[in-house]
Design a protein around this motif. Structure first.
Motif, PDB file in Angstrom:
ATOM      1  N   VAL A 196       0.836  -1.200   0.000  1.00 55.87           N
ATOM      2  CA  VAL A 196       0.000   0.000   0.000  1.00 55.87           C
ATOM      3  C   VAL A 196       0.871   1.249   0.000  1.00 55.87           C
ATOM      4  CG1 VAL A 196      -1.640   1.349   1.357  1.00 55.87           C
ATOM      5  CG2 VAL A 196      -2.028  -1.097   1.017  1.00 55.87           C
ATOM      6  N   SER A 197       1.940   1.233   0.786  1.00 56.91           N
ATOM      7  CA  SER A 197       2.861   2.383   0.806  1.00 56.91           C
ATOM      8  C   SER A 197       3.497   2.605  -0.560  1.00 56.91           C
ATOM      9  CB  SER A 197       3.953   2.173   1.861  1.00 56.91           C
ATOM     10  OG  SER A 197       3.417   2.157   3.164  1.00 56.91           O
ATOM     11  N   LEU A 198       3.935   1.530  -1.191  1.00 56.27           N
ATOM     12  CA  LEU A 198       4.604   1.660  -2.487  1.00 56.27           C
ATOM     13  C   LEU A 198       3.643   2.135  -3.578  1.00 56.27           C
ATOM     14  CD1 LEU A 198       6.810  -1.581  -2.484  1.00 56.27           C
ATOM     15  CD2 LEU A 198       7.611   0.770  -2.247  1.00 56.27           C
ATOM     16  N   CYS A 199       2.372   1.704  -3.519  1.00 57.20           N
ATOM     17  CA  CYS A 199       1.454   2.057  -4.606  1.00 57.20           C
ATOM     18  C   CYS A 199       0.920   3.486  -4.498  1.00 57.20           C
ATOM     19  CB  CYS A 199       0.295   1.073  -4.680  1.00 57.20           C
ATOM     20  SG  CYS A 199      -1.015   1.324  -3.477  1.00 57.20           S
ATOM     21  N   GLN A 200       1.341   4.233  -3.479  1.00 56.57           N
ATOM     22  CA  GLN A 200       0.943   5.644  -3.394  1.00 56.57           C
ATOM     23  C   GLN A 200       1.703   6.514  -4.397  1.00 56.57           C
ATOM     24  OE1 GLN A 200      -1.731   6.315  -1.368  1.00 56.57           O
ATOM     25  NE2 GLN A 200      -1.530   4.077  -1.175  1.00 56.57           N
ATOM     26  N   GLY A 201       2.898   6.104  -4.798  1.00 60.55           N
ATOM     27  CA  GLY A 201       3.689   6.912  -5.733  1.00 60.55           C
ATOM     28  C   GLY A 201       4.126   8.227  -5.138  1.00 60.55           C
ATOM     29  N   ASN A 202       4.515   8.202  -3.857  1.00 58.52           N
ATOM     30  CA  ASN A 202       4.917   9.433  -3.170  1.00 58.52           C
ATOM     31  C   ASN A 202       6.361   9.396  -2.679  1.00 58.52           C
ATOM     32  OD1 ASN A 202       2.551  10.959  -3.371  1.00 58.52           O
ATOM     33  ND2 ASN A 202       1.622   9.898  -1.635  1.00 58.52           N
ATOM     34  N   ARG A 203       7.183   8.540  -3.235  1.00 60.88           N
ATOM     35  CA  ARG A 203       8.581   8.481  -2.810  1.00 60.88           C
ATOM     36  C   ARG A 203       9.290   9.792  -3.130  1.00 60.88           C
ATOM     37  NH1 ARG A 203      11.873   4.487  -1.592  1.00 60.88           N
ATOM     38  NH2 ARG A 203      10.497   2.843  -2.424  1.00 60.88           N
ATOM     39  N   ASP A 204      10.145  10.225  -2.191  1.00 61.37           N
ATOM     40  CA  ASP A 204      10.977  11.394  -2.447  1.00 61.37           C
ATOM     41  C   ASP A 204      11.882  11.095  -3.649  1.00 61.37           C
ATOM     42  OD1 ASP A 204      12.611  13.593  -2.389  1.00 61.37           O
ATOM     43  OD2 ASP A 204      13.332  13.323  -0.350  1.00 61.37           O
ATOM     44  N   GLU A 205      11.977  12.025  -4.582  1.00 62.32           N
ATOM     45  CA  GLU A 205      12.778  11.786  -5.778  1.00 62.32           C
ATOM     46  C   GLU A 205      13.915  12.792  -5.937  1.00 62.32           C
ATOM     47  OE1 GLU A 205       9.853  11.574  -8.952  1.00 62.32           O
ATOM     48  OE2 GLU A 205       9.767   9.389  -8.764  1.00 62.32           O
ATOM     49  N   ARG A 206      14.309  13.425  -4.831  1.00 61.24           N
ATOM     50  CA  ARG A 206      15.458  14.333  -4.900  1.00 61.24           C
ATOM     51  C   ARG A 206      16.755  13.550  -5.086  1.00 61.24           C
ATOM     52  NH1 ARG A 206      14.309  17.730   0.494  1.00 61.24           N
ATOM     53  NH2 ARG A 206      13.601  15.654   1.112  1.00 61.24           N
ATOM     54  N   GLU A 207      17.714  14.166  -5.756  1.00 62.24           N
ATOM     55  CA  GLU A 207      18.985  13.500  -6.039  1.00 62.24           C
ATOM     56  C   GLU A 207      20.021  13.724  -4.947  1.00 62.24           C
ATOM     57  OE1 GLU A 207      19.940  11.417  -8.472  1.00 62.24           O
ATOM     58  OE2 GLU A 207      17.886  11.374  -9.212  1.00 62.24           O
ATOM     59  N   GLN A 208      19.968  14.902  -4.286  1.00 64.44           N
ATOM     60  CA  GLN A 208      20.974  15.208  -3.279  1.00 64.44           C
ATOM     61  C   GLN A 208      20.741  14.384  -2.016  1.00 64.44           C
ATOM     62  OE1 GLN A 208      23.524  16.587  -4.075  1.00 64.44           O
ATOM     63  NE2 GLN A 208      23.346  18.540  -5.108  1.00 64.44           N
TER      64      GLN A 208
END
Length: 543
Positions: free
Chosen positions: A377-389
């Protein structure tokens, strides 16, 4: 004269090691502070004044020769009334006494100040927030003349040399109230000693999941762009109308020209293949999927149909099969949800709702349970931080959280693993895994296997592997699909189709390095016929 609450004239305090150590009462004898008649500030000559001024020479505060402040550059308040130059903290030789050492004290915490960062950056070299320029050289607002030579109002005699009010003797050098001797240098009650980092452990309790605050330290650089790593590229001058004409001729009449179909599908990129479906219906009034299914069979048919779908539509159909088929294909769910970007997952969610009339999240909840359900359920939210630093201090803190939730705890706090693995950015998590290895001496995957079991173990391990080294993860998925008795064709088709235009070159390298033979050779030995030929087109060549 004396002040209320201060010791009588004759020394303050008199015992050895008192503060300040010089003989005589405080404030100092005639000629002290403020200097000669004329008020404050003193006349030309700067501050402090000539001999006899404040503080007195030889034996002042701090006790080194020359009094306070020192005359050389870098002193706390320099000759001529100037504030320290070249930065506020820390002062050079002759200035304010240095901070306590890291061992046993509070100096080990990052960013200076008291543990947890309660003191503003740069204090005490700069004035405290809300205090006038020049403090602590002069008295603090609302405090009697002569502070900090004597104790602060309402504080016991000898502070800050002695303990703070309500704290046991020796703090912060000693233990905090209610904590065992040696903490924070030692373990917390009921825990094993936390592995330390060189130079002291980082501060705890960062904000979650928004961990980007704080002072960044030596950020990881973004991954080097190595260019296009897929093997299927746009075919020059491709025209869907001409391509569907070839496909129609290949399927019309007696027999099927499989070679023509393989050549068309295997030499066009996905964005060139997908328009063929609409072009075929426009030109011939028939459904391309229907005709292919009627002419082709088995895995060759499944592979051809997969190649004519958009990535989101194909992923959606794979998730549907994984959930509603005979048994749940947990590995497929984890593979897709842990390897796709936020934008791709959101598109999958929308398409799933449009195609099947229910939310993907609801389908997952109905078909799974426990901590594995929470992970999906956590993964299917599509809300992972995508910053590179990457903030290395925060990576260290997350590594310590994972250690405290698993290896350093009776039982396992799966929710802490879930929170970090599903919300942090991929570059940040790679740094966390590296810090965990250095801190605990154990690989994070081995720790998960020691602490968890069943589907949640498989899911957590897959997420770690996919994030740490994506090509290596997919090389392992391909190897498992072809190893042993029988071939897991759904997995083989899905990985080859979805990665052929993403990182197939890297997967081939990882496969060769890990298993000692090329992916091309492995596919050739485990498949056959037209199915094999089209798979080898997606592989792109032998290494």
């Amino acid at each position: 004269m004396s002040y209320p609450g201060y010791p009588p004239s004759g020394g303050y305090p008199t015992q050895t090691g008192g503060y300040p150590p010089q003989p005589g009462a405080y404030p100092p004898q005639a000629g002290g502070y403020p200097p000669q008649t004329g008020g404050y500030p003193p006349q030309a000559g700067g501050y402090p004044s000539q001999a006899g001024g404040y503080p007195s020479q030889a034996g002042g505060y701090p006790p080194q020769a020359g009094g306070y402040p020192s005359q050389q550059a870098g002193g706390y308040l320099q000759q001529g009334g100037g504030f320290p130059q070249g930065g506020c903290f820390p002062p050079q030789a002759g200035g304010y006494p240095s901070m306590p050492p890291a061992q046993g004290g509070w100096g080990g915490a990052p960013a200076g100040g008291m543990p947890g960062g309660g003191m503003p950056q740069g204090y005490p070299g700069c004035p405290a927030p809300g205090q006038p320029q020049g403090y602590p050289g002069g008295p603090a607002p609302g405090q009697p003349q002569g502070y900090p030579g004597g104790p602060a109002p309402g504080q016991p005699q000898g502070y800050p040399g002695g303990p703070a009010p309500g704290q046991p003797q020796g703090y912060p050098g000693g233990p905090a109230p209610g904590q065992p001797q040696g903490y924070p240098g030692g373990p917390a009650p009921g825990q094993q000693p936390m592995p330390g980092y060189p130079g002291g452990a980082p501060a705890t309790n960062p904000s979650m999941p928004g961990y980007g605050g704080g002072v960044p330290a030596t950020p990881y650089s973004p991954a080097i762009n190595r260019g296009y790593r897929g093997v299927i590229k746009d075919y020059p001058g491709a025209d869907p109308l001409r391509d569907v004409e070839v496909l129609r001729k290949a399927m019309k009449g007696f027999g099927t020209d499989e070679a023509a179909i393989i050549e068309i599908l295997g030499s066009r990129s996905n964005k060139q293949r997908v328009p063929m479906v609409a072009a075929y219906k426009t030109t011939y009034g028939k459904d391309l999927f229907h005709d292919l299914k009627s002419e082709l069979t088995g895995n060759f048919e499944k592979l051809a149909i997969a190649m004519l779908q958009t990535p989101a539509k194909f992923d959606t159909s794979q998730l549907k099969e994984a959930i509603v088929g005979a048994g749940t294909d947990e590995a497929c769910l984890i593979e897709i949800l842990s390897s796709r970007s936020n934008a791709e997952i959101r598109e999958i969610n929308q398409m799933y709702k449009n195609e099947y009339g229910k939310k993907l999240e609801d389908a997952i909840i109905n078909d799974t349970s426990g901590h594995f359900r929470r992970l999906l359920v956590s993964l299917c939210q599509g809300n992972r931080d995508e910053r590179e630093q990457v903030d290395i201090n925060m990576a260290k803190q997350d590594a310590q959280k994972l250690y405290a939730a698993g290896e350093n705890k009776v039982g396992t706090d799966e929710s802490q693993f879930n929170a970090i693995l599903c919300s942090r950015s991929r570059p940040h998590l790679r740094a966390v895994f590296n810090e965990y290895q250095q801190m605990s001496g154990r690989d994070i995957v081995k720790s998960i296997c020691r602490e968890m079991s069943g589907n949640v173990e498989d899911g957590m391990v897959a997420v770690v592997k996919c994030i740490r080294n994506t090509p290596e993860y997919f090389a392992e998925r391909l190897h498992k699909s072809m190893a042993g008795a029988g071939t897991k064709d759904r997995t083989l088709i899905r990985v080859m189709v979805t990665r052929s235009e993403v990182d197939m070159l890297d997967i081939r390298q990882a496969y060769q390095k890990t298993y000692g033979k090329s992916l091309y050779t492995a596919i050739s030995g485990d498949t056959s016929g037209d199915y094999q030929k089209l798979l080898l087109k997606l592989c792109g060549g032998s290494d």
